[in-house]
Design a protein around this motif. Structure first.
Motif, PDB file in Angstrom:
ATOM      1  N   ARG A 118       0.825  -1.208   0.000  1.00 20.05           N
ATOM      2  CA  ARG A 118       0.000   0.000   0.000  1.00 20.05           C
ATOM      3  C   ARG A 118       0.861   1.262   0.000  1.00 20.05           C
ATOM      4  N   ASN A 119       1.783   1.380   0.957  1.00 21.04           N
ATOM      5  CA  ASN A 119       2.584   2.594   1.057  1.00 21.04           C
ATOM      6  C   ASN A 119       3.856   2.319   1.862  1.00 21.04           C
ATOM      7  N   PRO A 120       4.830   1.642   1.286  1.00 23.99           N
ATOM      8  CA  PRO A 120       6.043   1.273   2.037  1.00 23.99           C
ATOM      9  C   PRO A 120       6.973   2.480   2.256  1.00 23.99           C
ATOM     10  N   TRP A 121       6.655   3.249   3.296  1.00 18.95           N
ATOM     11  CA  TRP A 121       7.445   4.444   3.584  1.00 18.95           C
ATOM     12  C   TRP A 121       8.623   4.133   4.507  1.00 18.95           C
ATOM     13  N   ARG A 122       8.667   2.924   5.081  1.00 16.11           N
ATOM     14  CA  ARG A 122       9.804   2.457   5.860  1.00 16.11           C
ATOM     15  C   ARG A 122       9.942   0.952   5.689  1.00 16.11           C
ATOM     16  N   PHE A 123      11.173   0.477   5.701  1.00 24.57           N
ATOM     17  CA  PHE A 123      11.457  -0.964   5.680  1.00 24.57           C
ATOM     18  C   PHE A 123      12.836  -1.163   6.281  1.00 24.57           C
ATOM     19  N   SER A 124      13.192  -2.410   6.559  1.00 26.06           N
ATOM     20  CA  SER A 124      14.505  -2.710   7.127  1.00 26.06           C
ATOM     21  C   SER A 124      14.974  -4.060   6.598  1.00 26.06           C
ATOM     22  N   PHE A 125      16.238  -4.334   6.838  1.00 30.41           N
ATOM     23  CA  PHE A 125      16.837  -5.608   6.432  1.00 30.41           C
ATOM     24  C   PHE A 125      17.141  -6.417   7.679  1.00 30.41           C
ATOM     25  N   ASP A 126      16.879  -7.711   7.620  1.00 31.35           N
ATOM     26  CA  ASP A 126      17.131  -8.587   8.764  1.00 31.35           C
ATOM     27  C   ASP A 126      18.157  -9.623   8.364  1.00 31.35           C
TER      28      ASP A 126
END
Length: 178
Positions: free
Chosen positions: A170-178
């Motif tokens: 929908r609106n990926p305004w933040r993400f991270s890597f694991d």
């Protein structure tokens, strides 16, 4: 964007990058949405920004370089537009950009906005909207300022945008890597 310098007595800030003349802030979800320093910034001086622009409404992914004569300022004339994505509405533009552990640049793009994704962008792999892109900005390919990693999931799929790493967002305004 400011550079902070701290000594024992004061904290100062200097403007590193000012691109207000290029950035649209007409909506509460528009503006300078992302910044990522190249993993090789210390040697190549490149950094990337993701911002909203107008006339026409679009999202812009650009590369800038640091000023050769002053490492605390960007060279405004160095902008290279990597990608421009038309935006149908003033919200859900996504915004985060980050280099992954694989060295590729990831770009979060919203579905283009309005209520309920009326254009069905997030489920459409022929558009970049509603996705996280994965691109190689270390070189260029035919007619592009980036390359597409050959192990992206939609490489070779007819009608698909090969830059897509993930879709249905929908609106990926933040993400991270694991």
């Amino acid at each position: 964007i400011h550079v902070f310098t701290v000594d024992l007595e004061t904290t100062n800030t200097d403007v590193f990058l000012d691109i207000r003349d290029r950035v649209s802030e007409s909506s509460n979800e528009e503006g300078l949405l992302g910044l990522a320093f190249d993993p090789k910034y210390s040697t190549n001086g490149h950094f990337y920004v993701y911002y909203s622009a107008s006339s026409p409404r679009r999202s812009v992914l650009s590369r800038f370089s640091v000023n050769d004569s002053d490492p605390n300022t960007a060279d405004l004339s160095s902008e290279t537009i990597i990608l421009e994505i038309p935006q149908p509405y003033k919200n859900h533009n996504g915004g985060q950009i980050a280099f992954g552990p694989d060295g590729y640049l990831y770009v979060g793009l919203g579905d283009g906005g309005s209520s309920g994704d009326p254009m069905g962008n997030a489920q459409n792999i022929s558009t970049l909207l509603g996705t996280i892109l994965r691109i190689d900005v270390s070189g260029v390919s035919e007619n592009k300022n980036y390359r597409i990693p050959l192990d992206n999931p939609f490489v070779g799929i007819k009608g698909a945008r090969e830059e897509i790493w993930a879709y249905g967002l929908r609106n990926p305004w933040r993400f991270s890597f694991d």
